[in-house]
Design a protein around this motif. Structure first.
Motif, PDB file in Angstrom:
ATOM      1  N   ALA A 109     -74.673 -24.868  25.803  1.00  0.00           N
ATOM      2  CA  ALA A 109     -75.159 -24.925  27.185  1.00  0.00           C
ATOM      3  C   ALA A 109     -76.665 -25.141  27.123  1.00  0.00           C
ATOM      4  O   ALA A 109     -77.259 -25.204  26.041  1.00  0.00           O
ATOM      5  N   LYS A 123     -71.392 -21.105  25.905  1.00  0.00           N
ATOM      6  CA  LYS A 123     -70.246 -20.516  26.587  1.00  0.00           C
ATOM      7  C   LYS A 123     -69.123 -20.354  25.569  1.00  0.00           C
ATOM      8  O   LYS A 123     -68.895 -21.222  24.743  1.00  0.00           O
ATOM      9  N   THR A 140     -63.706 -15.250  28.740  1.00  0.00           N
ATOM     10  CA  THR A 140     -64.800 -16.208  28.772  1.00  0.00           C
ATOM     11  C   THR A 140     -66.098 -15.416  28.745  1.00  0.00           C
ATOM     12  O   THR A 140     -66.188 -14.315  29.301  1.00  0.00           O
ATOM     13  N   GLU A 184     -70.461 -15.977  28.785  1.00  0.00           N
ATOM     14  CA  GLU A 184     -71.584 -16.891  28.988  1.00  0.00           C
ATOM     15  C   GLU A 184     -72.860 -16.253  28.457  1.00  0.00           C
ATOM     16  O   GLU A 184     -73.201 -15.121  28.825  1.00  0.00           O
ATOM     17  N   ARG A 186     -76.642 -16.561  28.606  1.00  0.00           N
ATOM     18  CA  ARG A 186     -77.698 -17.182  29.398  1.00  0.00           C
ATOM     19  C   ARG A 186     -79.053 -16.872  28.777  1.00  0.00           C
ATOM     20  O   ARG A 186     -79.474 -15.715  28.702  1.00  0.00           O
TER      21      ARG A 186
END
Length: 669
Positions: A68, A465, A476, A478, A480
């Motif tokens: 990402a 991700k 899932t 993520e 960041r």
């Protein structure tokens, strides 16, 4: 059923024997065998064994982790604008179709490359296509995925009835140098495609190919025509097949392969006898040496043999001798037991890629968190500092202190055609450019792993991700962050239903008092990992704050580089490009760099040494967070001492923001 389970079922159906998982053990750090600092062991006649060790962590299926942020942007840009997506149009070596219509035979040799070597185009095309496949599906670039799929389908049509896939026609199979190496280059891409897409056809093709090879080569059968050390990389294919199937035949064949290679290539840097002599220096081609470290590494863990454990420990101790502040290691192209002088010693991009992957493999197997620091250092610094930010060219050979880039050796003593920026380096060998397409994908693959006893582990940091299954619950996750250009990471966890498991967070060695917060979780330290355990619900979050300080790294010439977080900083030297070759595709050229100003002789100030030599980390203005190596997002601001003794204000940028001429190490006044 998820993609990972599908792959295992496919692989198991084609394996002749299914084995139980490796014997479980505590997630230990290190190898079986003697300590790395023990006296050399040369008597291996009794082949001492210890109990097998389970790896500390397990690879996830390739594609479970997707990039990402800036990592995805770099991969997409490289595919759409750089040579990573266009190498086949830039040079014929990458598009010779050596695995299908132009296999080598007695009647026709595929020797259309600089040195006229019949296997070389198999390396170029196989390595490039493997990198292209990984980049395409990880970045989810539609056009690149279509191209990758078409190439895979084209190659699968060439598989012979007995399962053979490779660069040689029947009259030359298993009789020429580079057979196993070019198979490895091809099968790496097909295995990656199988994992990324769940393709039954690709997985079956790889297994049939390996069975063909094992039917011809092995104990009591033929041996490879040893002489090309790249051939040992076939052990990488065997390791992944062993991971996916549990079939012991892949391990057995890999062990035979390494022992056969060690017997016939006794003087090679990583033969068993060479590695058991810890004092012996490395002299071979760097890419060979750094890639063949992986065979004894895997075999030492998988078999528990003490001699292999000692050998692998020694190989990593030797690697330290040749490693530069930027993270790569001497390879110009031979190592020749040269020390990693930051101004005079060069490293090859192929070597940079192989070291990164070897360190990741060791991180997965041993759990030694310091290896994660080294992976990040090499990818964020040496790898980024050897390429142009737009992906249009790399330097084949690079020094940390690049004071010249003019087709000559760093000291100016002789011609060195590898010392330039190029999208192909076709006049030398199209090897480094294809290899460079692997580094981002391999980094992404190693960002998250699973723990053998349950849970997930953040091994390398950056925006990404993750989609996987934990305790039979789809998850899932993520991540960041704009790491490494900021020191905060937020991890958002989204299970389909509430489920309890631990998340291991690698704590970098450069971070002082890392802070981790997660509401309602148990947070404990376990060695160099911070373990966060709770019953996870949708949108639970982990907040990580790393605490870097400016640190010094001493080079072998007595000078010092400055590190902040995982980044090494450099003083960029203004230069202008001199085009020495153009290509039919616009935007691609070979070029030298001509300094605009002579490099100033500056020194770090001794009186401020214990305060980061007086430098302060500052966020820069105007940069694009998605393209952080175009314009620096982070700088070190401070002063140095000039030749006249006066103080000079200096701004240092990450190595990747100074891919041209630069100085990384400085003397202390």
């Amino acid at each position: 059923m998820n993609r990972r389970d599908t792959l295992k079922i496919i692989a198991g159906a084609w394996a002749s024997l299914l084995a139980n998982a490796a014997v479980a053990s505590e997630p230990g750090i290190g190898f079986p065998g003697r300590p790395a600092d023990s006296a050399p062991c040369t008597d291996v006649s009794d082949r001492p064994r210890s109990q097998k060790n389970a790896p500390a962590f397990e690879w996830l299926t390739l594609g479970d982790v997707k990039p990402a942020g800036w990592i995805k942007e770099q991969m997409t840009r490289d595919l759409q604008q750089g040579y990573a997506g266009k190498l086949g149009k830039l040079c014929h070596e990458a598009s010779s179709d050596i695995f299908v219509t132009n296999r080598n035979s007695l009647a026709r040799q595929n020797t259309s490359n600089q040195d006229g070597v019949n296997w070389w185009n198999g390396e170029t095309e196989g390595v490039w296509r493997s990198g292209h496949i990984m980049m395409a599906y990880l970045s989810e670039d539609p056009e690149s995925m279509r191209e990758a799929e078409a190439w895979v389908r084209h190659v699968l049509t060439s598989q012979d009835a007995d399962g053979y896939l490779g660069a040689f026609a029947p009259d030359l199979r298993y009789k020429r140098l580079g057979e196993l190496w070019t198979q490895s280059c091809l099968l790496t891409g097909l295995l990656a495609y199988a994992e990324l897409t769940g393709s039954k056809d690709a997985m079956q093709a790889v297994i049939r190919s390996s069975e063909c090879t094992m039917a011809v080569l092995g104990p009591g059968k033929a041996e490879p025509p040893w002489g090309e050390d790249h051939d040992l990389v076939y052990a990488d294919i065997l390791e992944r097949l062993h991971d996916l199937t549990g079939d012991p035949k892949y391990l057995d064949f890999a062990l035979w392969l390494y022992e056969s290679w060690s017997t016939h290539r006794k003087t090679s840097d990583n033969s068993l006898s060479s590695l058991l002599n810890r004092k012996a220096g490395w002299v071979d081609h760097g890419a060979h040496t750094y890639e063949t470290m992986r065979a004894p590494l895997w075999l030492s863990i998988a078999t528990g043999r003490l001699d292999l454990g000692t050998a692998s420990r020694n190989s990593f101790a030797k690697l330290d001798r040749y490693t530069s502040p930027g993270g790569s290691a001497v390879s110009q192209e031979l190592i020749l037991d040269q020390s990693p002088d930051p101004t005079l010693s060069e490293y090859e991009y192929c070597a940079t890629k192989q070291i990164q992957f070897t360190l990741e493999s060791a991180l997965q197997k041993t759990g030694n968190a310091a290896l994660g620091d080294r992976v990040e250092r090499i990818w964020f610094n040496a790898a980024q500092g050897s390429r142009l930010a737009n992906g249009s060219a790399i330097t084949y050979l690079t020094e940390d202190n690049r004071l010249t880039c003019n087709g000559r050796k760093p000291d100016g003593s002789a011609i060195e055609k590898r010392n330039k920026f190029s999208p192909t380096h076709q006049d030398v060998a199209v090897c480094c450019n294809p290899a460079s397409t692997h580094v981002a994908a391999l980094y992404v693959r190693g960002m998250w792993m699973s723990h053998p006893e349950g849970g997930l582990a953040a091994m390398l940091y950056g925006p990404c991700k993750l989609s996987t299954v934990v305790e039979r619950v789809p998850i899932t996750l993520e991540e960041r962050t704009n790491y490494p250009f900021e020191n905060q990471v937020q991890i958002v966890v989204r299970p389909e239903k509430e489920v309890r498991f631990p998340i291991f967070l690698r704590d970098p060695g450069w971070s002082k008092s890392t802070m981790v917060q997660c509401e309602g979780a148990q947070v404990v330290r376990q060695g160099d990992y911070i373990v966060v355990t709770k019953s996870w619900k949708a949108d639970d979050q982990i907040h990580i704050d790393f605490v870097p300080v400016i640190q010094e790294i001493e080079a072998v010439n007595g000078e010092f580089a400055l590190q902040y977080g995982p980044l090494i900083f450099a003083r960029a030297i203004p230069s202008a490009a001199k085009v020495v070759r153009t290509y039919p595709l616009q935007g691609f050229e070979d070029s030298y760099l001509i300094p605009i100003d002579e490099p100033a002789d500056l020194s770090l100030c001794a009186s401020t040494r214990w305060q980061g030599f007086g430098f302060t980390a500052m966020q820069a203005k105007g940069g694009d967070p998605l393209r952080p190596f175009d314009d620096a997002l982070l700088k070190l601001e401070g002063s140095m001492t000039g030749k006249d003794g006066n103080s000079v204000k200096v701004s240092l940028v990450p190595m990747g923001n100074a891919p041209g001429l630069r100085r990384v190490t400085f003397p202390v006044a």
